[in-house]
Design an enzyme around this catalytic site. Structure first.
Site, mmCIF file in Angstrom:
data_model
loop_
_atom_site.group_PDB
_atom_site.id
_atom_site.type_symbol
_atom_site.label_atom_id
_atom_site.label_comp_id
_atom_site.label_asym_id
_atom_site.label_seq_id
_atom_site.Cartn_x
_atom_site.Cartn_y
_atom_site.Cartn_z
ATOM 1 N N SER A 64 -3.998 3.397 -18.965
ATOM 2 C CA SER A 64 -5.457 3.649 -18.577
ATOM 3 C C SER A 64 -5.996 5.009 -18.857
ATOM 4 O O SER A 64 -7.021 5.652 -18.419
ATOM 5 C CB SER A 64 -5.426 3.754 -16.946
ATOM 6 O OG SER A 64 -4.160 3.969 -15.989
ATOM 7 N N GLY A 88 0.773 -1.055 0.693
ATOM 8 C CA GLY A 88 -0.150 0.000 -0.015
ATOM 9 C C GLY A 88 0.929 1.079 0.138
ATOM 10 O O GLY A 88 1.866 1.145 0.585
ATOM 11 N N PRO A 89 -0.196 2.223 0.087
ATOM 12 C CA PRO A 89 1.246 3.749 -0.116
ATOM 13 C C PRO A 89 1.597 3.740 1.229
ATOM 14 O O PRO A 89 1.236 3.181 2.399
ATOM 15 C CB PRO A 89 -0.426 4.673 -0.232
ATOM 16 C CG PRO A 89 -0.938 3.654 -0.601
ATOM 17 C CD PRO A 89 -1.296 2.234 0.001
ATOM 18 N N PRO A 90 2.415 4.601 1.215
ATOM 19 C CA PRO A 90 3.434 5.519 2.311
ATOM 20 C C PRO A 90 2.413 5.834 3.226
ATOM 21 O O PRO A 90 1.151 6.732 3.393
ATOM 22 C CB PRO A 90 4.524 6.397 1.662
ATOM 23 C CG PRO A 90 4.157 6.316 0.661
ATOM 24 C CD PRO A 90 3.133 5.751 -0.500
ATOM 25 N N GLY A 91 2.365 5.680 4.200
ATOM 26 C CA GLY A 91 1.364 5.967 5.952
ATOM 27 C C GLY A 91 0.334 5.308 6.384
ATOM 28 O O GLY A 91 -0.561 6.328 7.235
ATOM 29 N N VAL A 92 -0.239 3.809 5.422
ATOM 30 C CA VAL A 92 -0.989 3.523 6.137
ATOM 31 C C VAL A 92 -1.545 2.905 7.096
ATOM 32 O O VAL A 92 -2.330 2.010 7.662
ATOM 33 C CB VAL A 92 -1.986 2.549 4.439
ATOM 34 C CG1 VAL A 92 -2.104 4.521 3.553
ATOM 35 C CG2 VAL A 92 -1.132 2.498 4.287
ATOM 36 N N GLY A 93 0.219 2.381 7.670
ATOM 37 C CA GLY A 93 -0.139 1.972 8.790
ATOM 38 C C GLY A 93 0.740 0.237 8.577
ATOM 39 O O GLY A 93 0.144 -0.216 9.128
ATOM 40 N N LYS A 94 1.246 0.232 7.739
ATOM 41 C CA LYS A 94 1.852 -1.731 7.289
ATOM 42 C C LYS A 94 3.125 -1.713 8.523
ATOM 43 O O LYS A 94 2.631 -3.117 8.915
ATOM 44 C CB LYS A 94 2.780 -0.777 6.309
ATOM 45 C CG LYS A 94 1.995 -0.958 4.385
ATOM 46 C CD LYS A 94 3.095 -0.919 3.641
ATOM 47 C CE LYS A 94 3.491 -0.384 2.612
ATOM 48 N NZ LYS A 94 2.335 1.105 3.262
ATOM 49 N N THR A 95 3.620 -1.305 9.014
ATOM 50 C CA THR A 95 4.734 -1.156 10.222
ATOM 51 C C THR A 95 3.602 -1.370 11.611
ATOM 52 O O THR A 95 4.368 -3.151 11.732
ATOM 53 C CB THR A 95 5.818 -0.108 10.113
ATOM 54 O OG1 THR A 95 6.333 -0.460 9.058
ATOM 55 C CG2 THR A 95 6.848 -0.613 10.967
ATOM 56 N N LYS A 144 -8.007 5.000 -7.125
ATOM 57 C CA LYS A 144 -8.094 6.269 -8.169
ATOM 58 C C LYS A 144 -9.523 6.405 -7.740
ATOM 59 O O LYS A 144 -10.006 7.485 -7.907
ATOM 60 C CB LYS A 144 -8.305 5.105 -9.381
ATOM 61 C CG LYS A 144 -7.433 4.934 -10.599
ATOM 62 C CD LYS A 144 -7.807 4.353 -11.943
ATOM 63 C CE LYS A 144 -5.696 3.680 -12.362
ATOM 64 N NZ LYS A 144 -6.299 3.347 -13.432
#
Length: 779
Positions: free
Chosen positions: A684, A361-368, A727
């Site tokens: 796209s 996912g994008p940075p800052g979404v809480g993966k870590t 999107k």
């Protein structure tokens, strides 16, 4: 000093011998062996006539049968002085270089190669002795003295032929014959007919060679000094040991016995224990002053520090795990559900091997932070290995312990840090792995992440198998595109698309604001941040997929508040929509990035990036011209091809579309994608480009309240695309409620949160005519 001034030219037809890695100059004598049949025939032909031969170098010495393009055109006319037949059938030949020559044409016969050459000869009296020429000659002679004096492979007597030279051209060639040259430098010298320029070129090469010799001498002195130092230390240590033995002094503990005892306590398998005890035995046979002593002791300490049998007691309570995930994260329901399934499977299989999860996912979404929550929910220790920019395979597998400065790989070091053999092991940013001449770390990770192999992972430093099968490996990535397919095959992908405005607001209220207030030493009574403030931060300061920038803004507001509390001795500060700019700066009117009214040739496209979805505005201008199509905005090849496909479709259907005239002949088309410094690519944008072109060519306006995505074919079909959720969330962030999607992407709409989905109007299309009917307003 021009060529025509001093040189006499003469046309010759001579046999050719291609030279491989052997350099010859005029006025120099060399010998070499001839073995190729064409070269032997050329040698025989020259001997029959006037013993003259043309020697030119091959560009690639490895080529056995060169063609014309593989010869340097400038070479040397040489005279054969002597030949000697060797036992292996080759011929050893002694030649003397006479003059430079340029090949005008090569002739490849059945038996030999011949060349029509233009020979350049000169007379010493024709050379103009200018001050510049005399100065460069003296400079080069001094360089040659330094070079010969510093080169251990050359004797001082070799300088005598140089000092006796009165001919500056011959001086240049004689000195050049002493230097070890690269093929390109050799050709540059042979091809330089201007004597001054040739001497200047040799001067620069000599200066470089002298610098190399100085560096080599410096290294030799340093190494010699270090060897002497080591020998002295060894001698002193041996004396010290002898003195201790004479005095009857012994160490307080028997180190070797202690190592043996601790290793047996590890209860390794038989083969591994034998290997380690063998190192202990080596240690016992070494004197304390031996350099190998520290190497072996460091190795044994690393083995003993690893958690071979230490395990934390795992918890697989689904209810408690759900509470922990909800406590740490708002939203992300799909992700949480998959993590709970993962924990349930681990419980049913009694903690045996399972899939390796990859959070994308994008940075800052809480993966870590999700990985940390999984560790807390299962009562495992947590370690994090950041892979961004790692390009050395030894980072994963370690170095052989015999190397100077050797150490284990980061996998083993982090297992040592985890202090248990069953931690949650996060491989962060796995898509940022790199590779170079030191190896491919992604390939080394294949063994680590393969459940069938990682129960016997061997680090090059530890040298014995270490069981990683109890480790719960998790990985994170922003994009799957750069992850090697073999590595991706070992992982199960869980996508985290980003947060809606409602989710961000709840995250800010429940997590970010309390966290920042606590970290800055405040209480909730001292600082109040209203919900309206948070909404304004989300809508007018950040338009990201995650919440990292939002947290930075909150942190900035809290810092300003702390300073005001301390400086003005206030008891409470309330930040509201009216005074927000005082704490975090002027409003960023990000809504200005998209059109606010219907315009001709301006379309809102939807794009996917590694940091989430984005609105991509496409603009088209039509001008009088000659049929040129111009694309600007740092576009990739795929997007350029989409634009060409759009133009072709419009040309083939222009009457039906209401486009008059031969626009492809008398109009110039300029398609522009703003933010030209940002790379853009992908198929796209096809429907967006087509809509923009049709609008510009017909003069009809495009709806500003609609956004679209889809790939177009030459027949006008709209094909499915990826990244639908990202999107659509991007369109929602910009308050665009009408979305055009390919019909084949209808199934992807279910992935969009229900609260967002209900507020949007989806138009599912199969061909471009449907897109134009929805998006273009009739006058």
């Amino acid at each position: 000093m021009g060529i025509d001034t001093i040189y006499n030219k003469k046309e010759l037809k001579l046999p050719v011998i291609p030279m491989r890695g052997i350099w010859i100059f005029p006025h120099t004598v060399i010998h070499f062996d001839v073995g190729r049949e064409l070269s032997l025939n050329a040698l025989s032909e020259a001997m029959v006539h006037d013993s003259l031969i043309f020697l030119c170098a091959q560009k690639d010495p490895a080529t056995e049968n060169p063609v014309v393009d593989e010869f340097y055109s400038t070479g040397i006319v040489a005279e054969i002085k002597q030949t000697l037949k060797l036992p292996n059938g080759n011929m050893r030949v002694l030649v003397e270089g006479i003059s430079r020559a340029r090949a005008k044409e090569f002739t490849f016969g059945e038996k030999l190669i011949e060349a029509e050459v233009e020979e350049f000869t000169y007379s010493l009296e024709d050379i103009e002795r200018t001050d510049d020429l005399n100065a460069i000659s003296r400079l080069v002679i001094n360089d040659a003295k330094d070079y010969v004096g510093m080169n251990p492979n050359m004797s001082n007597e070799m300088i005598m032929p140089i000092l006796e030279q009165d001919d500056p051209s011959r001086l240049a060639d004689v000195i050049a014959s002493y230097i070890t040259l690269e093929p390109e430098d050799y050709f540059n010298i042979v091809n330089e007919f201007d004597i001054y320029q040739r001497l200047e070129l040799i001067h620069s090469i000599l200066l470089k060679e002298i610098e190399y010799l100085k560096i080599e001498e410096k290294i030799n002195q340093k190494v010699s000094k270090q060897i002497n130092k080591n020998q002295r230390e060894y001698y002193l240590k041996e004396q010290l040991q002898a003195i201790r033995e004479e005095l009857g002094e012994e160490e307080d503990e028997d180190i070797v016995f202690k190592y043996e005892e601790n290793i047996k306590k590890l209860k390794l398998n038989k083969k591994s224990e034998e290997h380690v005890l063998k190192e202990v035995k080596r240690l016992s046979n070494l004197s304390p002053g031996s350099p190998d002593t520290n190497v072996i002791r460091s190795y044994l300490d690393e083995v003993l520090s690893l958690p071979w049998k230490k395990t934390t007691r795992e918890k697989y309570d689904i209810t408690e795990a759900r509470d922990i995930l909800d406590e740490d994260h708002y939203g992300l329901d799909d992700v949480k559900e998959r993590v709970l399934e993962f924990i349930a499977v681990r419980k049913m299989t009694k903690g045996l091997k399972g899939p390796i999860l990859c959070l994308v996912g994008p940075p800052g979404v809480g993966k870590t932070s999700i990985a940390k929550s999984i560790a807390r929910a299962t009562n495992r220790n947590f370690v994090n290995m950041r892979l961004g920019g790692v390009r050395d395979e030894a980072e994963i597998r370690g170095h052989r312990k015999t190397y100077i400065g050797a150490m284990p790989g980061r996998i083993i070091k982090l297992m040592e840090e985890a202090k248990s053999n069953n931690p949650v092991f996060l491989l962060d940013e796995i898509d940022k792995l790199a590779s170079d001449f030191r190896g491919d770390p992604a390939s080394a990770l294949l063994e680590v992440l393969d459940p069938a192999q990682n129960d016997s992972f061997v680090d090059s430093y530890i040298e014995i198998p270490y069981d990683l099968s109890k480790v719960m490996f998790l990985t994170t990535a922003n994009s799957l595109n750069t992850i090697p397919r073999a590595l991706l095959d070992r992982m199960e992908v869980i996508r985290i698309s980003g947060y809606t405005e409602f989710e961000k607001l709840n995250i800010a209220e429940k997590y970010l604001v309390p966290k920042q207030i606590k970290e800055h030493g405040l209480t909730e009574e001292q600082l109040i941040i209203t919900k309206d403030v948070l909404k304004k931060m989300i809508n007018n300061y950040t338009r990201e997929s995650g919440v990292r920038n939002l947290e930075r803004l909150i942190s900035k507001a809290v810092r300003k508040s702390v300073m005001e509390l301390v400086e003005k001795d206030k008891k409470c500060i309330k930040i509201n929509a009216k005074n927000l700019e005082k704490y975090i700066g002027n409003v960023k009117i990000v809504d200005d990035d998209i059109p606010k009214e219907d315009m001709i040739g301006v379309v809102n496209g939807l794009a996917w990036t590694e940091v989430g979805g984005e609105i991509l505005t496409i603009e088209t201008n039509i001008m009088e011209g000659s049929g040129k199509t111009q694309l600007t905005g740092m576009l990739g090849d795929v997007m350029k091809e989409s634009a060409m496909a759009a133009v072709s479709y419009i040309r083939s259907n222009q009457n039906r579309l209401g486009i008059k005239g031969e626009f492809y002949k008398d109009k110039d088309i300029h398609i522009h994608f703003p933010e030209g410094a940002v790379p853009k690519d992908g198929p796209s944008a096809g429907v967006s480009i087509t809509t923009s072109l049709v609008s510009a060519l017909t003069g009809k306006k495009v709806r500003h309240d609609i956004a679209m995505t889809g790939e177009i074919t030459l027949r006008g079909r709209v094909l499915p695309i990826g990244g639908v959720k990202e999107k659509v969330l991007a369109a929602n962030r910009y308050n665009i409620k009408n979305i055009i999607l390919p019909k084949a992407n209808e199934k992807d709409i279910e992935d969009i949160p229900e609260k967002i989905r209900k507020t949007l109007n989806f138009n599912l299309v199969e061909n471009i005519d449907e897109v134009l009917e929805i998006a273009i307003r009739e006058p």
